[in-house]
Design a protein around this motif. Structure first.
Motif, mmCIF file in Angstrom:
data_model
loop_
_atom_site.group_PDB
_atom_site.id
_atom_site.type_symbol
_atom_site.label_atom_id
_atom_site.label_comp_id
_atom_site.label_asym_id
_atom_site.label_seq_id
_atom_site.Cartn_x
_atom_site.Cartn_y
_atom_site.Cartn_z
ATOM 1 N N ASP A 1 35.144 35.962 41.176
ATOM 2 C CA ASP A 1 33.768 36.086 40.711
ATOM 3 C C ASP A 1 33.621 35.445 39.348
ATOM 4 O O ASP A 1 34.539 35.481 38.521
ATOM 5 C CB ASP A 1 33.376 37.564 40.615
ATOM 6 N N LEU A 2 32.447 34.902 39.120
ATOM 7 C CA LEU A 2 32.114 34.317 37.833
ATOM 8 C C LEU A 2 30.823 34.967 37.377
ATOM 9 O O LEU A 2 29.796 34.832 38.040
ATOM 10 C CB LEU A 2 31.932 32.803 37.981
ATOM 11 N N TYR B 1 40.724 41.434 43.343
ATOM 12 C CA TYR B 1 39.471 41.008 42.734
ATOM 13 C C TYR B 1 39.743 40.419 41.352
ATOM 14 O O TYR B 1 40.379 41.052 40.509
ATOM 15 C CB TYR B 1 38.509 42.195 42.627
ATOM 16 N N ALA B 2 39.279 39.183 41.155
ATOM 17 C CA ALA B 2 39.432 38.495 39.875
ATOM 18 C C ALA B 2 38.042 38.089 39.379
ATOM 19 O O ALA B 2 37.212 37.628 40.160
ATOM 20 C CB ALA B 2 40.311 37.262 40.042
ATOM 21 N N ARG B 3 37.806 38.257 38.073
ATOM 22 C CA ARG B 3 36.500 37.918 37.503
ATOM 23 C C ARG B 3 36.653 37.407 36.085
ATOM 24 O O ARG B 3 37.482 37.907 35.326
ATOM 25 C CB ARG B 3 35.581 39.141 37.478
ATOM 26 N N VAL B 4 35.858 36.401 35.752
ATOM 27 C CA VAL B 4 35.698 35.970 34.358
ATOM 28 C C VAL B 4 34.205 35.884 34.096
ATOM 29 O O VAL B 4 33.399 35.778 35.021
ATOM 30 C CB VAL B 4 36.387 34.612 34.058
ATOM 31 N N SER B 5 33.847 35.898 32.829
ATOM 32 C CA SER B 5 32.431 35.975 32.488
ATOM 33 C C SER B 5 31.747 34.622 32.330
ATOM 34 O O SER B 5 30.525 34.560 32.370
ATOM 35 C CB SER B 5 32.241 36.790 31.206
ATOM 36 N N SER B 6 32.513 33.535 32.176
ATOM 37 C CA SER B 6 31.846 32.242 31.994
ATOM 38 C C SER B 6 32.697 31.113 32.563
ATOM 39 O O SER B 6 33.897 31.262 32.790
ATOM 40 C CB SER B 6 31.572 31.976 30.513
ATOM 41 N N ASP C 1 41.379 31.120 33.201
ATOM 42 C CA ASP C 1 41.829 32.511 33.282
ATOM 43 C C ASP C 1 41.600 33.073 34.682
ATOM 44 O O ASP C 1 42.385 33.888 35.165
ATOM 45 C CB ASP C 1 41.102 33.376 32.240
ATOM 46 N N LEU C 2 40.544 32.619 35.349
ATOM 47 C CA LEU C 2 40.289 33.035 36.728
ATOM 48 C C LEU C 2 41.427 32.552 37.631
ATOM 49 O O LEU C 2 41.916 33.300 38.478
ATOM 50 C CB LEU C 2 38.942 32.490 37.208
#
Length: 188
Positions: free
Chosen positions: A93-94, A58-63, A69-70
């Motif tokens: 996920d974003l 699972y990979a996530r960045v906020s914006s 970075d994702l």
């Protein structure tokens, strides 16, 4: 001789429903032996060591600004899973770590609850969720899912955790306020 167990016993052992066991058999993930009466029996030895399911990373960045970075997280997770020879899928996920309604997070939770996952791999604990990741880890533990965090930081003191949490909350709400003002200005 191997000890044979019923479908109900196997479902209890794997903490899944009987229907999930039947689905796994239909998909060829597991094999049963039929009794003279046509009942399914499973060799216990096949399930003591065997981890059913796939690896989810699972990979996530906020914006959107952090999309690079994702991609980096995806590459690190894929490399790790490939080096271990696992059948894996990377869920990207974003969105904010405080948003519990992300598509990828919901997909991850559904797979965990369906019993299709053997292990969960993430780069950092906070990539899953900013707050509440312990709940997901508890669900993983209940379903006997191995959780691998590639970059664990040293155990922080209570005060350090509290300060970090307060800063995170302030950051998230400041970003929401700034975004709200920006949208109002665009409309004007």
């Amino acid at each position: 001789m191997d000890r044979l167990i019923s479908i109900g016993e196997l479902a209890e052992l794997k903490a899944v429903s009987v229907d999930t066991i039947r689905r796994w058999e239909n998909e060829g993930k597991i094999k049963s032996v039929r009794t003279n009466g046509g009942h399914r029996r499973y060799r216990l030895a096949d399930f003591v060591e065997q981890k059913l399911g796939k690896t989810l990373a699972y990979a996530r960045v906020s914006s959107q600004d952090l999309k690079h970075d994702l991609d980096r997280q995806d590459a690190v997770l894929s490399g790790y899973c490939q080096s271990n020879g696992w059948n894996y899928e990377v869920i990207r996920d974003l969105g904010s770590g405080m948003n519990y309604r992300k598509k990828g997070l919901n997909k991850l939770l559904a797979a965990i609850l369906d019993g299709d996952v053997a292990r969960l791999v993430i780069t950092h604990k906070d990539r899953l969720l900013r707050f509440g990741s312990e709940l997901i880890f508890a669900v993983c533990e209940y379903h006997d899912i191995e959780v691998i965090i590639l970059n664990k930081k040293e155990d922080a003191t209570f005060e350090e955790d509290l300060a970090s949490d307060v800063l995170e909350i302030i950051t998230v709400f400041s970003a929401r306020l700034y975004g709200s003002r920006s949208n109002k200005n665009k409309k004007l």
